[in-house]
Design a protein around this motif. Structure first.
Motif, PDB file in Angstrom:
ATOM      1  N   TYR A  91     -71.903  45.383  66.137  1.00 31.80           N
ATOM      2  CA  TYR A  91     -72.223  43.343  66.933  1.00 31.80           C
ATOM      3  C   TYR A  91     -74.238  43.722  67.173  1.00 31.80           C
ATOM      4  O   TYR A  91     -74.550  44.403  67.549  1.00 31.80           O
ATOM      5  N   SER A 153     -69.223  42.034  73.602  1.00 31.39           N
ATOM      6  CA  SER A 153     -67.954  41.646  71.862  1.00 31.39           C
ATOM      7  C   SER A 153     -68.493  40.576  71.102  1.00 31.39           C
ATOM      8  O   SER A 153     -67.822  40.373  70.436  1.00 31.39           O
ATOM      9  N   ASN A 156     -70.036  39.826  66.748  1.00 28.96           N
ATOM     10  CA  ASN A 156     -69.393  40.659  65.622  1.00 28.96           C
ATOM     11  C   ASN A 156     -69.171  40.495  64.303  1.00 28.96           C
ATOM     12  O   ASN A 156     -69.092  39.807  63.671  1.00 28.96           O
TER      13      ASN A 156
END
Length: 200
Positions: A91, A153, A156
């Motif tokens: 990430y 998140s 990614n």
């Protein structure tokens, strides 16, 4: 009987209890080595960020090279299944921000989590303060997670390895790792020399 292939726990040759036992033993051994080499002194880590003493990154770099060499040798001999080793996803922005926060914390406190725990085991009060701050920060992250989960998140790239970027296989990653670590160590040694020379 199946061939004994590393990692033992992942391939079913080691029970959960035995795996936990060896983790505890190796953890204590690691802490002992940290203490004996002076890594539990906050000044040693703080000096790294001022390029006055680069013993910590030098040892870390040599450790990475040594461990990687054993991994690639074991894989070549058929003693380890590299695909069974856990590799986290990449990430980009969360890692950059997290790394920056981690670095600022290290330069302010002179500890990382591992050295702080080892330092606490030897009775260092500043290590205790660091660990309290560590858990406080973890709790704060837990509270704020609903507000930052989208960022956490984001960007990614999935499981990304060096040989995925440059082509080749695990041996390509090994060569690049050794070259990168050697270059970093050499660059830091130059900065240390220039820093110490300027202070004379």
């Amino acid at each position: 009987m199946n061939d004994l292939i590393l990692p033992l726990y992942k391939n079913g040759f080691l029970s959960s209890e035995a795996n936990f036992f060896f983790a505890i033993v190796l953890g204590f051994a690691f802490g002992f080595v940290l203490e004996r080499t002076g890594f539990t002194r906050s000044q040693l880590i703080a000096d790294t960020f001022y390029f006055k003493n680069i013993a910590v990154p030098k040892i870390m770099g040599v450790t990475v090279i040594t461990a990687t060499t054993w991994f690639i040798f074991f894989a070549w001999m058929g003693w380890i299944d590299l695909s069974a080793l856990f590799t986290p996803a990449t990430y980009v922005w969360p890692y950059l921000v997290g790394g920056l926060l981690f670095g600022v914390g290290m330069v302010m406190a002179g500890y990382c989590p591992g050295t702080a725990v080892a330092g606490l085991g030897t009775g260092k009060s500043d290590a205790l303060v660091f660990i309290i701050g560590l858990f406080g920060g973890a709790f704060l992250y837990f509270v704020l997670y609903p507000y930052v989960q989208d960022f956490v998140s984001s960007s990614n790239l999935g499981v990304l390895k060096l040989h995925d970027l440059f082509g080749g296989n695990e041996y390509t990653s090994y060569i690049l790792t050794v070259a990168l670590e050697s270059g970093i160590i050499g660059f830091l040694m130059l900065l240390q020399k220039l820093t110490n020379k300027g202070e004379k």
